[in-house]
Design an enzyme around this catalytic site. Structure first.
Site, PDB file in Angstrom:
ATOM      1  N   ALA A 125       0.843  -1.204   0.000  1.00 35.22           N
ATOM      2  CA  ALA A 125       0.000   0.000   0.000  1.00 35.22           C
ATOM      3  C   ALA A 125       0.872   1.246   0.000  1.00 35.22           C
ATOM      4  CB  ALA A 125      -0.938  -0.026   1.205  1.00 35.22           C
ATOM      5  N   GLY A 130      -3.948  11.413  -2.606  1.00 32.88           N
ATOM      6  CA  GLY A 130      -3.196  12.621  -2.943  1.00 32.88           C
ATOM      7  C   GLY A 130      -1.721  12.387  -3.173  1.00 32.88           C
ATOM      8  N   THR A 159      -3.299  -3.044  -5.802  1.00 36.28           N
ATOM      9  CA  THR A 159      -3.394  -4.340  -6.462  1.00 36.28           C
ATOM     10  C   THR A 159      -3.385  -5.458  -5.426  1.00 36.28           C
ATOM     11  OG1 THR A 159      -2.239  -3.462  -8.377  1.00 36.28           O
ATOM     12  CG2 THR A 159      -2.307  -5.854  -8.164  1.00 36.28           C
ATOM     13  N   GLU A 243      10.952  -4.178  -9.448  1.00 40.73           N
ATOM     14  CA  GLU A 243       9.534  -3.962  -9.772  1.00 40.73           C
ATOM     15  C   GLU A 243       9.384  -3.450 -11.199  1.00 40.73           C
ATOM     16  OE1 GLU A 243       5.667  -1.269  -8.396  1.00 40.73           O
ATOM     17  OE2 GLU A 243       7.437  -1.346  -7.115  1.00 40.73           O
ATOM     18  N   LEU A 338      -5.331  -3.139 -37.155  1.00 44.13           N
ATOM     19  CA  LEU A 338      -5.262  -4.171 -38.185  1.00 44.13           C
ATOM     20  C   LEU A 338      -6.365  -5.221 -38.034  1.00 44.13           C
ATOM     21  CD1 LEU A 338      -1.400  -4.708 -38.509  1.00 44.13           C
ATOM     22  CD2 LEU A 338      -2.918  -3.543 -40.116  1.00 44.13           C
ATOM     23  N   GLY A 365       5.454   3.906 -11.035  1.00 48.29           N
ATOM     24  CA  GLY A 365       6.059   5.186 -11.387  1.00 48.29           C
ATOM     25  C   GLY A 365       5.702   5.522 -12.823  1.00 48.29           C
ATOM     26  N   THR A 366       5.094   6.679 -13.046  1.00 47.58           N
ATOM     27  CA  THR A 366       4.684   7.048 -14.407  1.00 47.58           C
ATOM     28  C   THR A 366       5.902   7.123 -15.327  1.00 47.58           C
ATOM     29  OG1 THR A 366       4.935   9.430 -14.045  1.00 47.58           O
ATOM     30  CG2 THR A 366       2.786   8.444 -13.483  1.00 47.58           C
ATOM     31  N   ASN A 367       5.655   6.999 -16.619  1.00 44.80           N
ATOM     32  CA  ASN A 367       6.771   7.062 -17.559  1.00 44.80           C
ATOM     33  C   ASN A 367       7.430   8.435 -17.581  1.00 44.80           C
ATOM     34  OD1 ASN A 367       6.272   4.407 -18.062  1.00 44.80           O
ATOM     35  ND2 ASN A 367       5.852   4.643 -20.247  1.00 44.80           N
ATOM     36  N   GLU A 368       6.672   9.458 -17.182  1.00 40.36           N
ATOM     37  CA  GLU A 368       7.282  10.788 -17.062  1.00 40.36           C
ATOM     38  C   GLU A 368       8.304  10.799 -15.922  1.00 40.36           C
ATOM     39  OE1 GLU A 368       3.830  10.942 -19.477  1.00 40.36           O
ATOM     40  OE2 GLU A 368       3.999  10.213 -17.413  1.00 40.36           O
TER      41      GLU A 368
END
Length: 378
Positions: A125, A130, A159, A243, A338, A365-368
């Site tokens: 967790a 926020g 998850t 991870e 396709l 972690g976002t790709n940014e």
């Protein structure tokens, strides 16, 4: 195609057993699990019986003591079949290592055998309403009161949260100390004050039980701190490369599967009197995807090799996670195109895989954030 050389004959025998298990005990039921919002609890016990959970853990705790490639096999086979409801990797390759590396011997002997057998399902967790990628923004607190910590706060997007029996909770033991005030706690689901919220309805990964968790005056013994109090952020940073590698492994396997489905579909589907695969645009798109997936495979396998040697660093893991998930989403979008109208039908695996893939660019972690990590290392 460049042959893969990482896996031994023993790994491939294990792969065959994993594939057989998933095709028999998971794939036929996944559509129903998508409707109910979680997989059947007994799948965890079955997976434990056949050695699919936490295989890397030492034999002293009931594990097989094998290398990380066995985990990679499980991730690849789950992804290849599009069984995104199965949260085995988070349990085995993310939660279990925290307990192994930072837990006391008492905690390891108490919990690790139950993780291996599937008797206990685990979650971690971190994310809060926020605080997402910014783990320093965690607001959940843990205040020492005698021999116990009292935890208050809430978590979201967790998850395995609905089925979890044991959760690693990221909380602030010293809110004024920033990253140095973060600690990790083991909390059992039946602890008073610990409540699970609703299962969250997501765009994809519908069979994966993702839920909110609430902590109101939850008391845990101070022995349940993983490692030292205040060191939680450092522990999180040390474990994140594995991870992120697991995400990259799954992304590549998903892209490979999607490409194979699309090859088969375009060879069978006819338009204007000939197979879709006979049109130059289709052939060129398939050629582009096959090339990029091959490039991704070689890179991720090299990262796997580095990880086995203990040499995979944080920036390279970030590269693998960002590039592989971007590639996955790109390939799946092209494959949907396709397939034409059928690519948008839920009954087709490509449609579900496309919906399931999008979150990969956000979680772990976002790709940014991955690009920021990479840029700082340049």
């Amino acid at each position: 195609m460049i042959p893969r050389t990482l896996f031994s004959s023993e790994h491939e025998l294990f792969r065959q057993s994993v594939r057989t298990f998933l095709e028999k005990d998971a794939a036929p039921f996944h559509a129903q699990w998508e409707k109910q919002g979680h997989i059947d609890r007994n799948l965890w016990n079955k997976a434990g019986e056949v050695g699919m959970l936490c295989s890397h853990l030492p034999q002293a705790y009931g594990g097989l003591g094998v290398d990380f490639l066995y985990s990679a096999v499980v991730i690849e086979e789950i992804s290849r079949l599009g069984l995104t409801g199965i949260g085995f990797s988070l349990h085995s390759d993310i939660v279990a290592p925290y307990i192994l590396h930072y837990g006391s011997e008492a905690l390891k002997h108490k919990y690790l055998p139950k993780l291996i057998s599937g008797e206990m399902v685990t979650a971690i967790a971190m994310t809060e309403p926020g605080a997402g990628s910014d783990l320093q923004g965690v607001k959940t607190t843990a205040v020492l009161d005698g021999d116990e910590y009292v935890i208050n706060g809430s978590k979201t997007f967790i998850t395995n949260g609905f089925l979890a029996d044991l959760v690693i909770v990221v909380a602030k033991t010293d809110p004024k100390a920033g990253a140095k005030g973060t600690s990790l706690f083991l909390v059992e689901a039946n602890t008073p004050g610990f409540d699970k919220g609703k299962r969250l309805e997501k765009v994809g990964m519908k069979a994966q039980d993702t839920s909110e968790l609430f902590f109101q005056d939850v008391r845990v013994p101070k022995e349940n701190v993983l490692g030292q109090a205040g060191m939680g952020f450092a522990y999180l940073m040390q474990e994140l490369p594995q991870e992120r590698l697991t995400v990259a492994i799954g992304a590549l396997s998903s892209a490979e599967a999607a490409l194979q489905w699309t090859l088969e579909y375009t060879r069978e589907r006819k338009a204007f009197g000939k197979a879709i695969a006979d049109f130059q645009n289709t052939r060129f798109k398939l050629a582009e995807m096959a090339t990029e997936v091959q490039i991704g495979r070689v890179f991720v396998d090299k990262c796997l090799e580095q990880h086995l040697e203990g040499k995979l660093d944080v920036p390279t893991a970030a590269m693998a996670k960002y590039w592989a998930t971007d590639l996955q989403c790109k390939v799946l979008d092209e494959c949907v195109q396709l397939h034409g109208g059928y690519g948008y039908m839920w009954e087709y695996p490509i449609a579900r895989a496309w919906a399931d893939a999008r979150v990969q660019r956000i979680y772990a972690g976002t790709n940014e954030i991955m690009k920021e990590i990479i840029a700082r290392a340049l």
